[in-house]
Motif scaffolding. Structure first.
Motif, PDB file in Angstrom:
ATOM      1  N   GLU A  85       0.834  -1.200   0.000  1.00 54.04           N
ATOM      2  CA  GLU A  85       0.000   0.000   0.000  1.00 54.04           C
ATOM      3  C   GLU A  85       0.873   1.256   0.000  1.00 54.04           C
ATOM      4  OE1 GLU A  85      -2.569  -0.233   3.338  1.00 54.04           O
ATOM      5  OE2 GLU A  85      -3.899  -1.741   2.451  1.00 54.04           O
ATOM      6  N   GLY A  86       0.523   2.175  -0.804  1.00 52.58           N
ATOM      7  CA  GLY A  86       1.311   3.395  -0.908  1.00 52.58           C
ATOM      8  C   GLY A  86       2.319   3.362  -2.031  1.00 52.58           C
ATOM      9  N   ALA A  87       2.406   2.243  -2.741  1.00 53.45           N
ATOM     10  CA  ALA A  87       3.304   2.185  -3.893  1.00 53.45           C
ATOM     11  C   ALA A  87       2.843   3.186  -4.953  1.00 53.45           C
ATOM     12  CB  ALA A  87       3.347   0.772  -4.466  1.00 53.45           C
ATOM     13  N   ASP A  88       3.779   3.717  -5.697  1.00 53.30           N
ATOM     14  CA  ASP A  88       3.484   4.760  -6.670  1.00 53.30           C
ATOM     15  C   ASP A  88       2.489   4.270  -7.715  1.00 53.30           C
ATOM     16  OD1 ASP A  88       3.577   7.124  -8.024  1.00 53.30           O
ATOM     17  OD2 ASP A  88       5.390   6.621  -9.155  1.00 53.30           O
ATOM     18  N   GLY A  89       1.344   4.956  -7.816  1.00 59.93           N
ATOM     19  CA  GLY A  89       0.347   4.626  -8.812  1.00 59.93           C
ATOM     20  C   GLY A  89      -0.608   3.521  -8.428  1.00 59.93           C
ATOM     21  N   VAL A  90      -0.407   2.855  -7.285  1.00 62.43           N
ATOM     22  CA  VAL A  90      -1.244   1.742  -6.869  1.00 62.43           C
ATOM     23  C   VAL A  90      -2.400   2.264  -6.024  1.00 62.43           C
ATOM     24  CG1 VAL A  90      -1.346  -0.400  -5.531  1.00 62.43           C
ATOM     25  CG2 VAL A  90       0.636   0.079  -6.971  1.00 62.43           C
ATOM     26  N   ASP A  98      -5.184   0.036  -5.237  1.00 63.99           N
ATOM     27  CA  ASP A  98      -5.764  -1.086  -4.501  1.00 63.99           C
ATOM     28  C   ASP A  98      -4.853  -2.292  -4.672  1.00 63.99           C
ATOM     29  OD1 ASP A  98      -7.534  -2.531  -2.968  1.00 63.99           O
ATOM     30  OD2 ASP A  98      -8.761  -3.154  -4.686  1.00 63.99           O
ATOM     31  N   VAL A  99      -4.875  -3.173  -3.672  1.00 59.79           N
ATOM     32  CA  VAL A  99      -4.026  -4.358  -3.734  1.00 59.79           C
ATOM     33  C   VAL A  99      -4.743  -5.516  -3.061  1.00 59.79           C
ATOM     34  CG1 VAL A  99      -2.834  -3.717  -1.602  1.00 59.79           C
ATOM     35  CG2 VAL A  99      -1.758  -5.315  -3.192  1.00 59.79           C
ATOM     36  N   LYS A 100      -4.628  -6.688  -3.682  1.00 62.15           N
ATOM     37  CA  LYS A 100      -5.169  -7.914  -3.108  1.00 62.15           C
ATOM     38  C   LYS A 100      -4.036  -8.933  -3.020  1.00 62.15           C
ATOM     39  CE  LYS A 100      -9.895  -7.286  -4.823  1.00 62.15           C
ATOM     40  NZ  LYS A 100     -10.992  -7.865  -5.648  1.00 62.15           N
ATOM     41  N   VAL A 101      -3.870  -9.516  -1.838  1.00 62.29           N
ATOM     42  CA  VAL A 101      -2.762 -10.437  -1.600  1.00 62.29           C
ATOM     43  C   VAL A 101      -3.314 -11.759  -1.080  1.00 62.29           C
ATOM     44  CG1 VAL A 101      -0.596 -10.829  -0.384  1.00 62.29           C
ATOM     45  CG2 VAL A 101      -1.242  -8.507  -1.066  1.00 62.29           C
ATOM     46  N   VAL A 147      -1.989  -8.882  -6.511  1.00 58.76           N
ATOM     47  CA  VAL A 147      -2.701  -8.287  -7.636  1.00 58.76           C
ATOM     48  C   VAL A 147      -2.902  -6.810  -7.300  1.00 58.76           C
ATOM     49  CG1 VAL A 147      -4.765  -8.316  -9.066  1.00 58.76           C
ATOM     50  CG2 VAL A 147      -3.844 -10.463  -8.171  1.00 58.76           C
ATOM     51  N   ALA A 148      -2.216  -5.944  -8.017  1.00 57.39           N
ATOM     52  CA  ALA A 148      -2.259  -4.509  -7.746  1.00 57.39           C
ATOM     53  C   ALA A 148      -3.062  -3.795  -8.822  1.00 57.39           C
ATOM     54  CB  ALA A 148      -0.847  -3.928  -7.685  1.00 57.39           C
ATOM     55  N   LYS A 195       7.215 -18.333  -3.523  1.00 60.26           N
ATOM     56  CA  LYS A 195       7.418 -17.688  -4.815  1.00 60.26           C
ATOM     57  C   LYS A 195       6.516 -16.462  -4.925  1.00 60.26           C
ATOM     58  CE  LYS A 195       7.150 -18.573  -9.785  1.00 60.26           C
ATOM     59  NZ  LYS A 195       6.814 -19.581 -10.830  1.00 60.26           N
ATOM     60  N   LEU A 196       7.099 -15.354  -5.350  1.00 59.79           N
ATOM     61  CA  LEU A 196       6.357 -14.101  -5.477  1.00 59.79           C
ATOM     62  C   LEU A 196       5.828 -13.955  -6.896  1.00 59.79           C
ATOM     63  CD1 LEU A 196       5.415 -11.366  -4.364  1.00 59.79           C
ATOM     64  CD2 LEU A 196       7.657 -10.432  -5.005  1.00 59.79           C
ATOM     65  N   ALA A 197       4.526 -13.726  -7.009  1.00 57.90           N
ATOM     66  CA  ALA A 197       3.888 -13.499  -8.299  1.00 57.90           C
ATOM     67  C   ALA A 197       3.118 -12.192  -8.225  1.00 57.90           C
ATOM     68  CB  ALA A 197       2.955 -14.657  -8.654  1.00 57.90           C
ATOM     69  N   VAL A 198       3.496 -11.227  -9.073  1.00 58.76           N
ATOM     70  CA  VAL A 198       2.888  -9.896  -9.061  1.00 58.76           C
ATOM     71  C   VAL A 198       2.236  -9.640 -10.412  1.00 58.76           C
ATOM     72  CG1 VAL A 198       3.265  -7.427  -8.722  1.00 58.76           C
ATOM     73  CG2 VAL A 198       4.639  -9.081  -7.441  1.00 58.76           C
ATOM     74  N   SER A 199       0.999  -9.209 -10.375  1.00 59.73           N
ATOM     75  CA  SER A 199       0.299  -8.808 -11.591  1.00 59.73           C
ATOM     76  C   SER A 199      -0.333  -7.450 -11.361  1.00 59.73           C
ATOM     77  CB  SER A 199      -0.772  -9.829 -11.974  1.00 59.73           C
ATOM     78  OG  SER A 199      -1.709 -10.002 -10.935  1.00 59.73           O
ATOM     79  N   VAL A 200      -0.463  -6.674 -12.452  1.00 58.45           N
ATOM     80  CA  VAL A 200      -0.962  -5.304 -12.359  1.00 58.45           C
ATOM     81  C   VAL A 200      -2.192  -5.171 -13.239  1.00 58.45           C
ATOM     82  CG1 VAL A 200      -0.416  -2.866 -12.724  1.00 58.45           C
ATOM     83  CG2 VAL A 200       1.363  -4.438 -11.931  1.00 58.45           C
ATOM     84  N   ARG A 201      -3.226  -4.580 -12.661  1.00 58.69           N
ATOM     85  CA  ARG A 201      -4.430  -4.250 -13.400  1.00 58.69           C
ATOM     86  C   ARG A 201      -4.489  -2.738 -13.555  1.00 58.69           C
ATOM     87  NH1 ARG A 201      -9.039  -7.904 -10.267  1.00 58.69           N
ATOM     88  NH2 ARG A 201      -8.196  -9.968 -10.846  1.00 58.69           N
ATOM     89  N   ASN A 202      -4.644  -2.280 -14.787  1.00 60.59           N
ATOM     90  CA  ASN A 202      -4.689  -0.848 -15.049  1.00 60.59           C
ATOM     91  C   ASN A 202      -6.121  -0.348 -14.996  1.00 60.59           C
ATOM     92  OD1 ASN A 202      -2.252  -2.037 -16.908  1.00 60.59           O
ATOM     93  ND2 ASN A 202      -1.731  -0.054 -16.008  1.00 60.59           N
ATOM     94  N   GLU A 203      -6.323   0.638 -14.170  1.00 61.73           N
ATOM     95  CA  GLU A 203      -7.667   1.185 -13.955  1.00 61.73           C
ATOM     96  C   GLU A 203      -7.796   2.525 -14.673  1.00 61.73           C
ATOM     97  OE1 GLU A 203      -8.663   2.745 -10.013  1.00 61.73           O
ATOM     98  OE2 GLU A 203     -10.411   1.428 -10.060  1.00 61.73           O
TER      99      GLU A 203
END
Length: 211
Positions: A147-152, A154-157, A167-168, A200-208
């Motif tokens: 939370e607080g990452a640039d441009g993020v 919402d986040v679901k972990v 999922v950011a 294992k870390l898996a990060v995906s980004v959804r553009n809103e």
């Protein structure tokens, strides 16, 4: 005279010291042992519930038979009705074979549950004191870190012992998704480094709101 006083002081441990040796402090060998790793309940409670329901049903059948026998109710005992229904059925009838096969399959499915290890629900931290972190708490910590990452926005972990999925939702342009992923990875690095076995870390980004 002086020599005698010196020898006496030496034997008594010198000024301000008692004649007895101080008790040795307990070392690392005397430390408490770490507790066993916490585990989940597994499938055993489900089997126990099914067995409990079967026993309750058997008790209801027994009470109904007792009431019917004493004349409290006019209905015939269910046990008698069931026996009359199967009376005269040959041992090699198809229904007997089907019931036997179903009973064997159910027995084979339930039997391994008694010997199966319960699933572990926590991750060990890189410490010497047996400190462990539940997977749901890992998800909360990771969510707070992201939370607080640039441009993020919402986040679901979701976290398991093997994988940490993030999922950011970002309002940044799609060409900045790589930078967002790198930023999230840097924020989560201290948390993952504190674990003895890192998932294992898996990060995906959804553009809103970005076409």
């Amino acid at each position: 005279m002086t020599q005698s006083v010196t020898q006496s002081a030496t034997q008594s441990g010198g000024p301000g010291q008692s004649g007895t040796e101080p008790a040795a402090r307990p070392g690392a060998d005397g430390a408490m042992q770490a507790a066993k790793p916490p585990v989940g309940v597994g499938a055993s409670p489900l089997v126990a519930q099914l067995v409990a329901l079967a026993l309750i049903a058997l008790g209801v059948v027994g009470i109904q038979a007792l009431l019917s026998t004493t004349g409290a109710i006019a209905q015939a005992p269910w046990i008698t009705s069931a026996l009359d229904a199967v009376d005269g059925t040959a041992s090699d009838a198809p229904v007997v074979l089907v019931v036997a096969v179903v009973a064997i399959v159910l027995g084979l499915l339930v039997l391994p549950i008694a010997f199966k290890r319960r699933p572990r629900k926590s991750l060990e931290l890189a410490a010497h004191t047996g400190v462990r972190l539940r997977t749901r708490d890992l998800a909360r910590i990771a969510s707070t870190a992201v939370e607080g990452a640039d441009g993020v926005t919402d986040v679901k972990v979701t976290a398991t012992r093997r994988k940490l999925r993030v999922v950011a939702t970002s309002v940044a342009a799609k060409d900045r998704n790589g930078a967002v992923v790198d930023d999230i990875g840097r924020r989560l690095a201290p948390t993952l480094e504190a674990l003895e076995s890192r998932p294992k870390l898996a990060v995906s980004v959804r553009n809103e709101g970005v076409s």
